[in-house]
Design an enzyme around this catalytic site. Structure first.
Site, PDB file in Angstrom:
ATOM      1  CB  ILE A  12      -9.678   1.908  10.366  1.00  0.00           C
ATOM      2  CG1 ILE A  12      -9.976   3.130  11.233  1.00  0.00           C
ATOM      3  CG2 ILE A  12     -10.941   1.065  10.158  1.00  0.00           C
ATOM      4  CD1 ILE A  12     -10.450   2.810  12.630  1.00  0.00           C
ATOM      5  CB  THR A  63      -0.895   0.041   1.255  1.00  0.00           C
ATOM      6  OG1 THR A  63      -0.061   0.066   2.414  1.00  0.00           O
ATOM      7  CG2 THR A  63      -1.833  -1.150   1.318  1.00  0.00           C
ATOM      8  CE  LYS A 115     -12.929 -16.312  12.359  1.00  0.00           C
ATOM      9  NZ  LYS A 115     -14.250 -15.655  12.243  1.00  0.00           N
ATOM     10  CG  HIS A 162       9.336 -11.707  56.361  1.00  0.00           C
ATOM     11  ND1 HIS A 162       8.766 -12.705  55.600  1.00  0.00           N
ATOM     12  CD2 HIS A 162      10.111 -12.332  57.281  1.00  0.00           C
ATOM     13  CE1 HIS A 162       9.183 -13.889  56.050  1.00  0.00           C
ATOM     14  NE2 HIS A 162      10.002 -13.687  57.068  1.00  0.00           N
TER      15      HIS A 162
END
Length: 530
Positions: A123, A30, A134, A283
């Site tokens: 976006i 792109t 996925k 501690h």
């Protein structure tokens, strides 16, 4: 095989694309990325050519198209999916390289406008990343330049394993989570006012989306029946415990890590350029703190405070540990030993003590000139189904802040002891009473429900260590509500006291100090530590 490359951060992308091309992989890209690759002589198909639609709306829409997402989401093992691609003349996209618009870097800049922030919300990038992640069995998705080398290495020897593809998918979803969390944090932290395009951000957003990365599973938690893991901030502060390099020793336990953090945060509060400092923690409370000309002197003085409690303790130093100090420390049982560095001779001393955990942690580069560097900006405490969040207690007291409230004026030496005692008290659990003298703690009373009990315990510990409290300076992390607390520390031998002040009975306590002939200064700051 087709690869789609669309990156905001172009680090290493040309070299990666050249390697892909050499492997016979077709390049799709792109805008700016496509232009860069073409300028370097690489054959590249622009997404606009692939989709048949130009980039539009100032680049807001360019990859949101079925020819992109169909190529990413189609399952290669489902005939119907592949038939649909064929019907609509869609090629598969087998490798996706995307890093997102620099939203986090943009909103971190001073004077960032709301418009700048909004325009740097990606976006198309996250949409492609989610599609590829996925469909991880068929598509490898890279979201960071650090992944390029491993992917290329596997491609050159036959292709990516399912294990690698799954790891890339998990990393991709994690990146999207981080990105969306940053956007939510930012937008939740501003109060929108029409006409004000440079909004003021609130410190605590309406929704907090903290991100942590697991460093390791732990054998157990505070107790053996509890499970535990160790996480770090997504972007840890330099010089913090999570940046430590373990040089030797057993795996750190939950309690080791908690105590080590307490020791390291305390020792960092001393200026390493001016004096060596040593903190011994047991501690979660400092049981011995001292400064000296070198690591050996600082440790020796800190150990004197409470040799009993120091057994099995956590030791932190703000200077390189040398052989002399190592030989002395090796005489005691120590769980964890931390320093900015270790000489080879010092490491040799502990070579036979294989269980001692040795951590190397670089101090923040800014040093004391940037005192908050390497410290948490916000503290978080988990409570039932919720969180308490507050700015961290990073306040640093100076001589100019002190207010002498008694007739007796503290000497220059006493003022230094008071500042030292005050600095230590900040790291002691409330109620805290700390006796100090000559740059070392002489008695520490911590975590008691009564300030009187803390004072008495500090005195008892000094007696057990055979230390005289005569002429000591005392710090109280909160005000004395009555004169009885002051009387206890003066009876023990204190000749000067530092406390916040602010009690309704301040004058009563001041009068008591005048009566007892001791100097007292108010800090004006309280240091509760729960």
């Amino acid at each position: 095989m087709n690869a789609l490359l669309s990156v905001s951060d172009k680090t290493g992308i040309v070299e990666f694309a050249q390697a892909l091309h050499a492997l016979g992989i077709k390049l799709i890209s792109t805008g700016g990325t496509a232009k860069l690759l073409a300028e370097r002589g690489l054959p590249v198909t622009e997404v606009a050519e692939l989709t048949g639609f130009p980039e539009m709306l100032d680049g807001r829409v360019k990859t949101l198209h079925p020819k992109v997402h169909g190529g990413l989401l189609a399952r290669r093992d489902v005939p119907e999916h592949m038939a649909a691609l064929k019907e609509h003349a869609i090629d598969t996209i087998d490798l996706l390289v995307v890093n997102l618009y620099p939203f986090e870097a943009t909103v971190a800049k001073a004077g960032c406008t709301l418009e700048d922030a909004i325009e740097n919300i990606d976006i198309g990038g996250p949409a492609m990343v989610r599609s590829a992640a996925k469909n991880w069995k068929d598509v490898a998705v890279l979201t960071d330049a650090s992944q390029y080398a491993q992917v290329l290495a596997e491609l050159k020897v036959g292709g990516l394993t399912l294990k690698t593809k799954f790891a890339l998918s998990v990393a991709a979803f994690n990146r999207i989570s981080q990105y969306d969390g940053a956007i939510s944090d930012y937008l939740s932290s501003i109060n929108f006012e029409e006409g004000n395009n440079t909004p003021v951000r609130q410190l605590f957003p309406a929704q907090s989306n903290s991100q942590f990365i697991k460093l390791q599973d732990l054998r157990y938690g505070e107790n053996p029946h509890q499970s535990a893991a160790f996480y770090r901030d997504l972007h840890p502060a330099p010089g913090s415990l999570v940046t430590a390099q373990q040089l030797q020793g057993k795996e750190l336990s939950y309690n080791n890590i908690a105590d080590a953090d307490a020791a390291w945060e305390c020792v960092k509060s001393f200026d390493a350029s001016k004096e060596a400092a040593c903190v011994i923690v047991k501690h979660a409370n400092p049981c011995g703190v001292a400064v000296g000309v070198d690591a050996l002197e600082a440790y020796s003085k800190a150990f004197q405070t409470d040799p009993t409690s120091a057994f099995g303790g956590i030791i932190a130093l703000n200077r390189t540990l040398d052989e002399r100090a190592a030989l002395q420390i090796s005489k005691q049982f120590v769980e964890v030993l931390m320093a900015p560095d270790f000489t080879p001779e010092a490491l040799e001393v502990f070579k036979s003590k294989v269980n001692v955990r040795i951590l190397k942690i670089s101090l923040p580069a800014g040093g004391m000139s940037d005192w908050d560097n390497g410290r948490n900006a916000v503290d978080v405490k988990r409570i039932g189904s919720g969180l308490l969040m507050q700015t961290a207690d990073n306040h640093q007291l100076t001589l100019a802040d002190l207010k002498v409230v008694t007739k007796v004026q503290p000497t220059a030496e006493q003022l230094q002891d008071l500042l030292f005692a005050w600095n230590v008290a900040k790291f002691v659990k409330s109620n805290a009473i700390v006796f100090c003298k000559g740059g070392m703690t002489m008695g520490v009373g911590a975590g008691q429900m009564s300030r009187l009990d803390s004072a008495r315990i500090a005195s008892i510990k000094a007696q057990h260590a055979k230390l005289s409290l005569s002429g000591t300076a005392v710090a109280s992390d909160a005000f004395f509500p009555f004169r009885d607390g002051l009387d206890v520390v003066v009876d023990a031998g204190a000749t000067c006291v530092i406390q916040p002040g602010g009690s309704m009975r301040d004058q009563e306590v001041i009068d008591a100090a005048d009566e007892r002939g001791v100097a007292m200064v108010f800090s004006g700051v309280r240091h509760f530590r729960h």
